[in-house]
Design a protein around this motif. Structure first.
Motif, mmCIF file in Angstrom:
data_model
loop_
_atom_site.group_PDB
_atom_site.id
_atom_site.type_symbol
_atom_site.label_atom_id
_atom_site.label_comp_id
_atom_site.label_asym_id
_atom_site.label_seq_id
_atom_site.Cartn_x
_atom_site.Cartn_y
_atom_site.Cartn_z
ATOM 1 N N GLU A 361 0.827 -1.205 0.000
ATOM 2 C CA GLU A 361 0.000 0.000 0.000
ATOM 3 C C GLU A 361 0.862 1.256 0.000
ATOM 4 O O GLU A 361 0.575 2.225 -0.713
ATOM 5 C CB GLU A 361 -0.935 -0.001 1.213
ATOM 6 C CG GLU A 361 -2.038 -1.035 1.166
ATOM 7 C CD GLU A 361 -1.582 -2.431 1.537
ATOM 8 O OE1 GLU A 361 -2.348 -3.392 1.318
ATOM 9 O OE2 GLU A 361 -0.444 -2.568 2.050
ATOM 10 N N ARG A 362 1.934 1.248 0.801
ATOM 11 C CA ARG A 362 2.840 2.397 0.824
ATOM 12 C C ARG A 362 3.541 2.566 -0.518
ATOM 13 O O ARG A 362 3.608 3.679 -1.052
ATOM 14 C CB ARG A 362 3.847 2.190 1.957
ATOM 15 C CG ARG A 362 4.770 3.370 2.237
ATOM 16 C CD ARG A 362 6.073 3.272 1.451
ATOM 17 N NE ARG A 362 6.653 1.953 1.566
ATOM 18 C CZ ARG A 362 7.470 1.427 0.666
ATOM 19 N NH1 ARG A 362 7.790 2.079 -0.431
ATOM 20 N NH2 ARG A 362 7.952 0.198 0.809
ATOM 21 N N GLN A 363 4.030 1.481 -1.094
ATOM 22 C CA GLN A 363 4.708 1.571 -2.388
ATOM 23 C C GLN A 363 3.765 2.062 -3.484
ATOM 24 O O GLN A 363 4.123 2.926 -4.297
ATOM 25 C CB GLN A 363 5.277 0.214 -2.788
ATOM 26 C CG GLN A 363 5.993 0.240 -4.134
ATOM 27 C CD GLN A 363 6.277 -1.148 -4.681
ATOM 28 O OE1 GLN A 363 6.093 -2.142 -4.014
ATOM 29 N NE2 GLN A 363 6.712 -1.201 -5.929
ATOM 30 N N LEU A 364 2.549 1.538 -3.504
ATOM 31 C CA LEU A 364 1.590 1.935 -4.533
ATOM 32 C C LEU A 364 1.201 3.407 -4.394
ATOM 33 O O LEU A 364 1.103 4.136 -5.386
ATOM 34 C CB LEU A 364 0.342 1.050 -4.456
ATOM 35 C CG LEU A 364 0.541 -0.415 -4.863
ATOM 36 C CD1 LEU A 364 -0.688 -1.235 -4.510
ATOM 37 C CD2 LEU A 364 0.846 -0.528 -6.353
ATOM 38 N N GLU A 365 0.977 3.849 -3.161
ATOM 39 C CA GLU A 365 0.609 5.253 -2.950
ATOM 40 C C GLU A 365 1.723 6.185 -3.424
ATOM 41 O O GLU A 365 1.465 7.199 -4.090
ATOM 42 C CB GLU A 365 0.299 5.501 -1.481
ATOM 43 C CG GLU A 365 -0.089 6.950 -1.190
ATOM 44 C CD GLU A 365 -0.338 7.212 0.280
ATOM 45 O OE1 GLU A 365 -0.755 8.343 0.606
ATOM 46 O OE2 GLU A 365 -0.100 6.310 1.104
ATOM 47 N N GLU A 366 2.959 5.861 -3.079
ATOM 48 C CA GLU A 366 4.075 6.718 -3.480
ATOM 49 C C GLU A 366 4.253 6.716 -4.993
ATOM 50 O O GLU A 366 4.558 7.755 -5.589
ATOM 51 C CB GLU A 366 5.352 6.258 -2.781
ATOM 52 C CG GLU A 366 5.331 6.493 -1.276
ATOM 53 C CD GLU A 366 6.638 6.133 -0.604
ATOM 54 O OE1 GLU A 366 7.595 5.733 -1.306
ATOM 55 O OE2 GLU A 366 6.721 6.251 0.635
ATOM 56 N N THR A 367 4.052 5.567 -5.629
ATOM 57 C CA THR A 367 4.175 5.494 -7.092
ATOM 58 C C THR A 367 3.072 6.299 -7.762
ATOM 59 O O THR A 367 3.318 7.052 -8.707
ATOM 60 C CB THR A 367 4.126 4.028 -7.559
ATOM 61 O OG1 THR A 367 5.179 3.290 -6.923
ATOM 62 C CG2 THR A 367 4.305 3.938 -9.064
ATOM 63 N N GLN A 368 1.845 6.155 -7.277
ATOM 64 C CA GLN A 368 0.735 6.914 -7.844
ATOM 65 C C GLN A 368 0.958 8.411 -7.695
ATOM 66 O O GLN A 368 0.706 9.185 -8.637
ATOM 67 C CB GLN A 368 -0.574 6.508 -7.157
ATOM 68 C CG GLN A 368 -1.040 5.119 -7.512
ATOM 69 C CD GLN A 368 -2.400 4.763 -6.927
ATOM 70 O OE1 GLN A 368 -3.108 3.935 -7.472
ATOM 71 N NE2 GLN A 368 -2.782 5.383 -5.821
ATOM 72 N N ASN A 369 1.409 8.837 -6.534
ATOM 73 C CA ASN A 369 1.645 10.264 -6.311
ATOM 74 C C ASN A 369 2.726 10.802 -7.235
ATOM 75 O O ASN A 369 2.624 11.924 -7.749
ATOM 76 C CB ASN A 369 2.031 10.504 -4.851
ATOM 77 C CG ASN A 369 0.860 10.326 -3.895
ATOM 78 O OD1 ASN A 369 -0.291 10.278 -4.313
ATOM 79 N ND2 ASN A 369 1.157 10.213 -2.613
#
Length: 408
Positions: A361-369
């Motif tokens: 979840e942390r990796q996906l959020e940072e990638t999306q941002n």
């Protein structure tokens, strides 16, 4: 975040011919990024397409393409046509060799944002030309952003490759931690392989490739067996060294000790039945297998290369030893096999460490941002040549790891 009127079109590109950690990384992005904000495609070699197709999410277009050599000019033309017809907003290449071919095509096609994730330290590059990374810096003119999968990986890009720090951001790898929780039912593979209940099992989950250092571990097994004669080694993975490693096992008289079981889809069951996961790699980026093993509560003995110590914290979640040092590797494994309580402690602390630092979840959020911010910046300046990474007024979006210039 609510869906946007026109989802951002992201195309992932790889030209490797195997399935490993990079491919698992991409599959996680394909299944995890918000489909209301992003439409994703994956262009990869026909060999890789055949290996990953069963796991590509429904609705994601998988496009086989041969584009690994300068002579593959048809591949370049095909990629250019795909970028145009799909109206790609973000071209994201994984591994430098992929970016070397795809990023210039993307720049010529005027793709708004070009991203590269190199993933690993390229220790295989030797010689006066390859080891000086001149071609990386030239090709880097086409790249807007580099994603370092670990702080060590970002430092390598900045300090050894000489890439601009302003173009590098850290987004540490993560994984689906719940998937690797120990299964309620006891795994059956130990019995199927003919292992006794009391046999301690060492597990290596990795491609059978020089980078992964299997030979060093196999050569260290006699030292381990001198203290633990019933130890077993399971190698889960495929690769070009299968025959060579098998011959080494026969040469050392270890045929009853070592099993090669090929690629395994549900590795959580293999972690659950193993005493220790071993990563004898010669170089890495930030190994997903280490995160997965800790999430499963299985302690790790690994080589202290690149981003591995960010996951395998020496003396807390496992042991780290110098790369290529078979004696140190065997000693650390023996120390851990000798102490069931220490293994349990490392397993508990490792699971907590993974949940604190390495969730998908942390990796996906940072990638999306990061995707969103780079795309919005390109929209504000669609005709200019200055990229977001070159704009002194540009600041990293909230929820994205530290730029490499601030890595400590």
């Amino acid at each position: 975040m609510t869906a946007v009127e026109h989802p951002i079109s992201v195309l992932h590109f790889t030209n490797s011919t195997a399935r490993g950690g990079v491919e698992e990384h991409i599959l996680q992005l394909l299944s995890g990024l918000d489909p209301g904000r992003f439409v994703q495609r994956w262009v990869c070699s026909p060999e890789t397409a055949a290996l990953v197709r069963p796991d590509v999410p429904e609705g994601v277009e998988l496009i086989p393409l041969q584009f690994r050599r300068p002579a593959h000019w048809r591949g370049a033309l095909s990629l250019a046509r795909i970028l145009k017809s799909a109206r790609v907003d973000i071209l994201h290449s994984h591994l430098f060799y992929s970016s070397l071919f795809a990023s210039p095509v993307g720049r010529l096609r005027r793709v708004p944002v070009i991203v590269e994730t190199p993933h690993v330290r390229e220790s295989w590059r030797t010689g006066s030309f390859k080891s000086h990374f001149l071609v990386d810096r030239v090709a880097g003119w086409c790249v807007d952003r580099y994603i370092g999968v670990s702080h060590a990986n970002a430092e390598y890009l900045r300090d050894e490759k000489g890439l601009p720090a302003r173009k590098i951001v850290v987004i540490q790898n993560g994984c689906d931690l719940d998937r690797f929780a120990r299964p309620a039912a006891a795994p059956t593979w130990r019995e199927e392989l003919g292992f006794a209940a009391e046999d301690p099992v060492l597990l290596v989950v990795a491609r059978l490739a020089p980078q992964k250092g299997h030979a060093n571990l196999i050569q260290a097994l006699p030292q381990i067996r001198a203290q633990f004669p019933n130890v077993r080694l399971v190698c889960a993975g495929d690769g070009e060294l299968r025959s060579e490693l098998g011959a080494l096992v026969e040469q050392l008289g270890l045929a009853q000790t070592v099993r090669f079981v090929g690629h395994q889809g549900n590795v959580a069951e293999w972690f659950a039945g193993s005493a220790i996961t071993v990563l004898p790699s010669l170089y890495e980026g930030l190994p997903l297998v280490a995160i997965e093993s800790l999430a499963a509560g299985c302690p790790v003995v690994a080589t202290a290369v690149d981003g591995t110590p960010e996951v395998v914290v020496h003396g807390k979640t496992g042991f780290c030893v110098p790369a290529g040092d078979g004696h140190a590797l065997a000693s650390a494994i023996c120390d851990l096999l000798a102490s069931p309580e220490l293994r349990r402690q490392f397993g508990r602390d490792g699971a907590l460490w993974a949940r604190e630092r390495f969730s998908k979840e942390r990796q996906l959020e940072e990638t999306q941002n990061l995707y969103q911010s780079l795309w919005e910046r390109s929209r504000r300046n669609p005709n200019g040549r200055r990229t977001a990474s070159e704009d002194p007024s540009y600041s990293e979006p909230a929820g994205v790891g530290k730029p490499a210039s601030r890595v400590v």
